[in-house]
Design a protein around this motif. Structure first.
Motif, short mmCIF file in Angstrom:
data_model
loop_
_atom_site.label_atom_id
_atom_site.label_comp_id
_atom_site.label_asym_id
_atom_site.label_seq_id
_atom_site.Cartn_x
_atom_site.Cartn_y
_atom_site.Cartn_z
N ILE A 585 0.81 -1.22 0.00
CA ILE A 585 0.00 0.00 0.00
C ILE A 585 0.84 1.27 0.00
N ARG A 586 2.13 1.21 0.27
CA ARG A 586 2.98 2.40 0.28
C ARG A 586 3.12 2.92 -1.16
N PRO A 587 2.73 4.16 -1.45
CA PRO A 587 2.71 4.61 -2.85
C PRO A 587 4.07 5.00 -3.42
N GLY A 601 3.74 0.41 -4.16
CA GLY A 601 2.49 0.00 -3.55
C GLY A 601 1.27 0.66 -4.17
N ASN A 602 0.10 0.11 -3.83
CA ASN A 602 -1.17 0.61 -4.34
C ASN A 602 -2.11 0.81 -3.14
N PRO A 603 -2.30 2.07 -2.69
CA PRO A 603 -3.14 2.30 -1.51
C PRO A 603 -4.63 2.02 -1.75
N PHE A 604 -5.02 1.79 -3.01
CA PHE A 604 -6.42 1.54 -3.33
C PHE A 604 -6.76 0.05 -3.40
N LEU A 605 -5.85 -0.79 -2.99
CA LEU A 605 -6.11 -2.23 -3.00
C LEU A 605 -7.29 -2.58 -2.11
N LYS A 606 -8.11 -3.51 -2.56
CA LYS A 606 -9.21 -4.04 -1.75
C LYS A 606 -8.75 -5.31 -1.03
N PRO A 607 -9.39 -5.68 0.06
CA PRO A 607 -9.03 -6.94 0.72
C PRO A 607 -9.32 -8.14 -0.19
N GLU A 608 -8.51 -9.14 -0.07
CA GLU A 608 -8.72 -10.41 -0.77
C GLU A 608 -9.47 -11.35 0.17
N TYR A 609 -10.50 -12.04 -0.35
CA TYR A 609 -11.31 -12.94 0.47
C TYR A 609 -11.22 -14.37 -0.06
N SER A 610 -11.34 -15.30 0.87
CA SER A 610 -11.31 -16.72 0.52
C SER A 610 -12.42 -17.44 1.28
N THR A 611 -13.33 -18.09 0.53
CA THR A 611 -14.33 -18.97 1.14
C THR A 611 -13.77 -20.39 1.09
N GLN A 612 -13.62 -21.01 2.25
CA GLN A 612 -12.83 -22.24 2.35
C GLN A 612 -13.71 -23.40 2.81
N GLU A 640 -2.40 -9.62 -6.59
CA GLU A 640 -1.30 -10.20 -7.34
C GLU A 640 -0.36 -9.10 -7.83
N TRP A 641 0.87 -9.52 -8.12
CA TRP A 641 1.85 -8.60 -8.70
C TRP A 641 1.54 -8.40 -10.18
N TYR A 642 1.90 -7.23 -10.68
CA TYR A 642 1.90 -7.05 -12.13
C TYR A 642 2.89 -5.94 -12.48
N ASN A 643 3.39 -5.95 -13.70
CA ASN A 643 4.36 -4.98 -14.16
C ASN A 643 3.68 -3.66 -14.51
N ASP A 644 4.18 -2.58 -13.94
CA ASP A 644 3.70 -1.25 -14.27
C ASP A 644 4.48 -0.75 -15.48
N ASN A 645 3.84 -0.72 -16.63
CA ASN A 645 4.53 -0.40 -17.88
C ASN A 645 4.67 1.09 -18.15
N ARG A 646 4.36 1.93 -17.14
CA ARG A 646 4.49 3.37 -17.36
C ARG A 646 5.94 3.81 -17.39
N TYR A 647 6.84 2.99 -16.87
CA TYR A 647 8.23 3.40 -16.74
C TYR A 647 9.07 2.56 -17.68
N LYS A 656 -2.36 -5.30 -7.78
CA LYS A 656 -3.73 -5.04 -8.21
C LYS A 656 -4.62 -6.19 -7.76
N ASN A 657 -5.94 -5.95 -7.82
CA ASN A 657 -6.92 -6.98 -7.50
C ASN A 657 -7.38 -7.67 -8.77
N ALA A 658 -7.24 -8.99 -8.82
CA ALA A 658 -7.80 -9.77 -9.92
C ALA A 658 -9.25 -10.12 -9.57
N ASP A 659 -9.99 -10.63 -10.56
CA ASP A 659 -11.41 -10.91 -10.34
C ASP A 659 -11.62 -12.06 -9.36
N SER A 660 -11.05 -13.22 -9.65
CA SER A 660 -11.32 -14.39 -8.83
C SER A 660 -10.21 -15.41 -9.01
N GLY A 661 -10.27 -16.47 -8.24
CA GLY A 661 -9.30 -17.56 -8.34
C GLY A 661 -9.76 -18.71 -7.49
N GLU A 662 -8.98 -19.76 -7.48
CA GLU A 662 -9.31 -20.91 -6.64
C GLU A 662 -8.03 -21.63 -6.25
#
Length: 671
Positions: A585-587, A601-612, A640-647, A656-662
């Protein structure tokens, strides 16, 4: 182990006076309380002078029948181990009177022994399995008594610790580590445990499917390290010295000293410990990044090598801690506990990046000599005559100062980092039995964090162009949680435990960058470009979350059982606002002197949830115990990590937050 062997004997009386031995005595011997027959009780027929005429023992039904006795007056003495002996007097046998005498039911009473004190020390198995957790009793495993908590955790099934000290449960490093049920604050991050000496650990609890009464943070589950606490009367203690030798250091570099003691009286229990630890850590590896371009049809075009480097990080680590605590029993149902912990953890190391295409980078890192962490804990534990009823209140305050300086010795640049961390935890819970088979528990958890970070940086290029500035970062997060748990035993074989947790979270993230001296972004491209693209900002977010949970257990028999668990877990970005998790989260990047590779970091990240969903089976096997587990996790807002292509020409990783996973798997182990 004591073994008593009772030998049944029957004495045959002789014809002392020449009279025929035709008389007989019979009866039954029972326990005076339970009325159950006593087998192998000794029955002696005594003459007037106390000599034994004859005798025998009782059978499995408690009855005895002794024959071939001469006429006369006798006493009958009945004895059995652990019981008070009983004597029946004036038993007269004669031809004219009674030849066969039935003395009826004889009740023996248990003997109560008075002793000054009796200490019973029960050996526990190394591994125990409960409804929702697995327990590793490290204090009962003599090979786990040296080293640190890292060495202990490496012996726990499902838990691994890599060479960087990262703890993982089922291969997932997003695990919540607790110490005595409280968040771990023994090292640089919440998962840093190498400052905990193994000799002070009593047991490790692994909870892969926690109920809603637990903090849901930690996608993989919870590891609770329970420390030893004096519990024996009088003065007790121990002193341990240890050392280690490997390819990176000898016993002069890697050693430790631990002293522990407690003094217990009827009302008070005082306990204390001191730990000193020296360690060496060495990590190395490589990173290669290439960018491949494809046309619209997917045909490969150009491949551009971005960068390639080898890295080698060496560090010397020193830690010491002292604990002072006391329990006071107001009465047998009310106990007050107070504890103070003071810790110092220092690190000094070298980071070397051997760039294969650009100039090498050598940096020195050193923690401030005034770093410290102080923690205060207070608890009220109220129990009742019914052991299933209990009230608990606890509060824990932690304050830490963590300063660090990073130096480029070949150029003379330096960056100073200052962190102040404040944490307050409040826990209130009450358990109440509705009846013999039904219990309910409810409570409140408060997790309040307020942390600040200042980074005073300096960058100089080969043309002596300097880039100076100060970054200020504040992370404030308040979590208020309420939970309720219901536990009912429906039958001797089946029990169910539903629970739910409601959370309200408020986050406040502030960032401000003050540039003291501008720089040419062509000469210092990456870090200057990142800071110039940022704006001073305040990010506030309020949200609520509901965590449902369901567990049930089916006991096939006394030793075999099946458990099912449904729970919801969370991965809150930023952790508690300090340690490695804060980089999510540190920008701005903290690694100022990396030329091409940075975490942003990305301060706008949402929490990740897992239904187990989990199903487990446990059963004894020949020469051991077997445990099998099948699990499936549905993931939402995956971080998840991803490459910031602005630089351009640089590898900047952000989140960033991805949609879903398992996630799914099967585990099996036996011991």
């Amino acid at each position: 182990l004591s073994v008593s062997i009772l030998t049944a004997q029957k004495w045959q009386g002789g014809a002392r006076g020449g009279r025929p031995a035709v008389c007989e005595v019979s009866g039954i011997v029972v326990d005076s309380i339970s009325g159950k027959p006593i087998e192998y009780a000794s029955v002696s027929v005594l003459q007037k002078d106390g000599d034994i005429e004859t005798g025998g023992v009782t059978g499995s039904d408690g009855k005895f029948q002794i024959g071939e006795i001469e006429p006369g007056k006798y006493s009958i003495k009945i004895e059995f181990m652990g019981y008070e002996s009983q004597t029946l007097s004036d038993i007269e046998l004669s031809f004219r009177g009674t030849i066969k005498k039935d003395v009826g039911e004889i009740k023996l009473s248990l003997v109560l022994l008075e002793m000054e004190a009796v200490n019973v020390v029960d050996d526990r198995p190394v591994f125990e399995f409960e409804t929702d957790k697995m327990i590793y009793n490290t204090s009962d495993d003599i090979i786990s008594d040296s080293g640190t908590a890292e060495d202990v955790l490496n012996k726990v099934p499902m838990v691994t610790v890599d060479q960087d000290g990262e703890v993982a449960l089922r291969g997932n490093s997003n695990v919540k580590i607790l110490v005595n049920g409280r968040p771990n604050r023994t090292g640089a991050g919440q998962n840093d445990v190498d400052n905990i000496p193994a000799s002070l650990i009593d047991k490790v609890e692994v909870i892969t499917s926690p109920s809603a009464k637990y903090d849901p943070d930690g996608m993989a589950g919870i590891i609770n390290i329970v420390m030893k606490k004096g519990k024996y009367e009088g003065l007790n203690g121990s002193i341990r010295v240890n050392g280690k030798n490997n390819n990176y250091g000898d016993m002069g570099d890697m050693n430790g000293f631990t002293a522990y003691g407690n003094y217990k009286t009827e009302k008070w229990n005082f306990y204390t410990s001191y730990n000193l630890n020296n360690r060496v850590r060495n990590t190395f590896g490589h990173r290669d990044v290439e960018v491949r371009y494809f046309d619209i049809e997917g045909t490969p075009q150009d491949t551009v090598p971005l960068y390639s480097f080898l890295f080698n990080n060496e560090s010397d680590r020193f830690g010491q801690s002292i604990k002072l605590g006391s329990d006071y029993s107001i009465n047998e149902n009310l106990i007050l506990t107070g504890e103070v912990n003071y810790k110092v953890h220092l690190r000094q190391g070298i980071k070397n990046q051997d760039n294969l295409r650009d100039a090498d980078i050598l940096t020195l890192e050193k923690d401030g000599d005034d770093n410290y962490d102080v923690e205060g804990y207070f608890e009220i534990e109220k129990t009742f005559d019914n052991p299933d009823r209990e009230f608990n209140f606890s509060t824990n305050y932690d304050f830490a100062v963590d300063d660090e300086i990073e130096i480029l010795p070949l150029i003379g640049d330096s960056t100073i980092l200052n962190e102040n961390m404040n944490g307050l935890d409040i826990d209130v819970s009450y358990k109440h039995p509705l009846n013999q088979d039904t219990k309910i528990e409810f409570g409140y958890d408060g997790r309040l964090n307020n942390n600040t970070e200042t980074m005073d940086f300096q960058l100089t290029d080969s043309n002596n162009n300097t880039f100076l500035g100060v970054n200020n970062f504040r992370y404030k997060r308040d979590i208020h949680s309420f939970f309720i748990e219901y536990n009912q035993k429906l039958s001797e074989s089946f029990s169910i435990k539903p629970s739910v947790r409601y959370e309200y979270i408020r986050k406040n993230i502030k960032f401000k960058s003050d540039i003291m001296e501008e720089a040419d972004t062509e000469s210092i491209p990456l870090y200057a470009e990142i800071l110039n693209s940022l704006q001073d900002s305040v990010y506030i977010d309020n949200y609520t979350t509901l965590y449902p949970d369901l567990h049930f257990t089916y006991n096939i028999n006394e030793k075999q059982s099946i458990q099912f668990g449904l729970s919801k877990r969370a991965n809150r970005p930023g952790s508690g606002g300090h340690g490695p998790g804060t980089r999510q989260i540190r920008p701005y990047p903290r690694d100022v002197y990396s030329q091409n590779f940075l975490f942003l970091g990305n301060p706008f990240l949402k929490p990740e949830y897992s239904t187990q969903y989990e199903v487990s089976f446990k059963s004894p096997i020949p020469m051991g115990f077997a445990y099998a587990n099948l699990y499936y996790h549905q993931l939402e807002n995956v971080i998840e990590w991803y490459n910031d292509n602005r630089y351009e020409n640089s590898n900047v990783l952000t989140f960033k937050n991805a949609d879903s996973g398992e996630n799914m798997g099967v585990e099996f182990f036996f011991m």
